[in-house]
Design a protein around this motif. Sequence first.
Motif, PDB file in Angstrom:
ATOM      1  N   PHE A 110       0.750  -1.291   0.044  1.00 45.73           N
ATOM      2  CA  PHE A 110      -0.131   0.080  -0.015  1.00 45.73           C
ATOM      3  C   PHE A 110       0.871   1.207  -0.003  1.00 45.73           C
ATOM      4  O   PHE A 110       2.071   1.057   0.007  1.00 45.73           O
ATOM      5  CB  PHE A 110      -0.910   0.087   1.406  1.00 45.73           C
ATOM      6  N   ARG A 111       0.514   2.449  -0.305  1.00 43.68           N
ATOM      7  CA  ARG A 111       0.933   3.477  -0.374  1.00 43.68           C
ATOM      8  C   ARG A 111       0.287   4.558   0.177  1.00 43.68           C
ATOM      9  O   ARG A 111      -0.995   4.533   0.308  1.00 43.68           O
ATOM     10  CB  ARG A 111       1.435   4.007  -1.692  1.00 43.68           C
ATOM     11  N   GLN A 112       0.807   5.699   0.874  1.00 49.52           N
ATOM     12  CA  GLN A 112       0.027   6.894   1.465  1.00 49.52           C
ATOM     13  C   GLN A 112       0.814   7.960   1.415  1.00 49.52           C
ATOM     14  O   GLN A 112       1.959   8.221   1.515  1.00 49.52           O
ATOM     15  CB  GLN A 112      -0.572   6.355   2.904  1.00 49.52           C
ATOM     16  N   THR A 113      -0.089   9.084   1.019  1.00 49.60           N
ATOM     17  CA  THR A 113       0.513  10.509   0.883  1.00 49.60           C
ATOM     18  C   THR A 113      -0.243  11.317   2.054  1.00 49.60           C
ATOM     19  O   THR A 113      -1.440  10.974   2.348  1.00 49.60           O
ATOM     20  CB  THR A 113       0.288  11.173  -0.601  1.00 49.60           C
ATOM     21  N   LYS A 124      -4.275  11.776   2.402  1.00 57.50           N
ATOM     22  CA  LYS A 124      -4.973  10.744   1.914  1.00 57.50           C
ATOM     23  C   LYS A 124      -5.159   9.552   2.475  1.00 57.50           C
ATOM     24  O   LYS A 124      -4.170   9.257   3.348  1.00 57.50           O
ATOM     25  CB  LYS A 124      -4.393  10.707   0.332  1.00 57.50           C
ATOM     26  N   GLU A 125      -6.149   8.784   2.238  1.00 59.17           N
ATOM     27  CA  GLU A 125      -6.146   7.433   2.642  1.00 59.17           C
ATOM     28  C   GLU A 125      -5.128   6.508   1.858  1.00 59.17           C
ATOM     29  O   GLU A 125      -4.705   6.726   1.041  1.00 59.17           O
ATOM     30  CB  GLU A 125      -7.698   6.960   2.377  1.00 59.17           C
ATOM     31  N   ARG A 126      -4.909   5.447   2.881  1.00 56.10           N
ATOM     32  CA  ARG A 126      -3.878   4.496   2.251  1.00 56.10           C
ATOM     33  C   ARG A 126      -4.475   3.670   1.119  1.00 56.10           C
ATOM     34  O   ARG A 126      -5.551   3.425   1.056  1.00 56.10           O
ATOM     35  CB  ARG A 126      -3.698   3.302   3.287  1.00 56.10           C
ATOM     36  N   GLU A 127      -3.651   3.601   0.170  1.00 53.41           N
ATOM     37  CA  GLU A 127      -4.014   3.231  -1.220  1.00 53.41           C
ATOM     38  C   GLU A 127      -3.518   1.668  -1.652  1.00 53.41           C
ATOM     39  O   GLU A 127      -2.211   1.588  -1.312  1.00 53.41           O
ATOM     40  CB  GLU A 127      -3.774   4.322  -2.297  1.00 53.41           C
ATOM     41  N   ALA A 145       5.288   8.520  -2.207  1.00 57.34           N
ATOM     42  CA  ALA A 145       4.432   8.171  -0.895  1.00 57.34           C
ATOM     43  C   ALA A 145       5.338   7.421  -0.155  1.00 57.34           C
ATOM     44  O   ALA A 145       6.535   6.990  -0.327  1.00 57.34           O
ATOM     45  CB  ALA A 145       3.281   7.415  -1.318  1.00 57.34           C
TER      46      ALA A 145
END
Length: 122
Positions: free
Chosen positions: A37-40, A43-46, A92
């Motif tokens: 997963f990635r997160q900025t 923003k929500e974790r993607e 991210a």
Amino acid sequence: QVQLVESGGGLVQPGDSLTLDCVGFGSTFRTNNMGWFRQTPGKEREFVGGISRLPNRTYYEDSVKGRFVVSLDNAKNVVYLQMNSLKPEDTALYYCAASTLPTTRAIDYNYWGQGTQVTVSS
């Protein structure tokens, strides 16, 4: 119980490649499905990509298909995220996670690493 430790993040230029590693510890690691997963900020974790144990298959978020590859080395208890043709929008904090389900939903993942930062910038 599963512990996950990511590494391999860094600063790269657009178009470069980078491979993230996630080492798993714990007796149940080899039965878990793995996800990246990635997160900025803000923003929500993607979900980025994942690999299921049975059947052995990989699955990806649309924006990384054809550029990112998830693989597993069972002998070393390591899951990899190979990232090619990196773009600034790939910047991210990247996490690996373990789940009993082959899923793209963060809520279904029980164990998480601490994250490793990837920055794509010229």
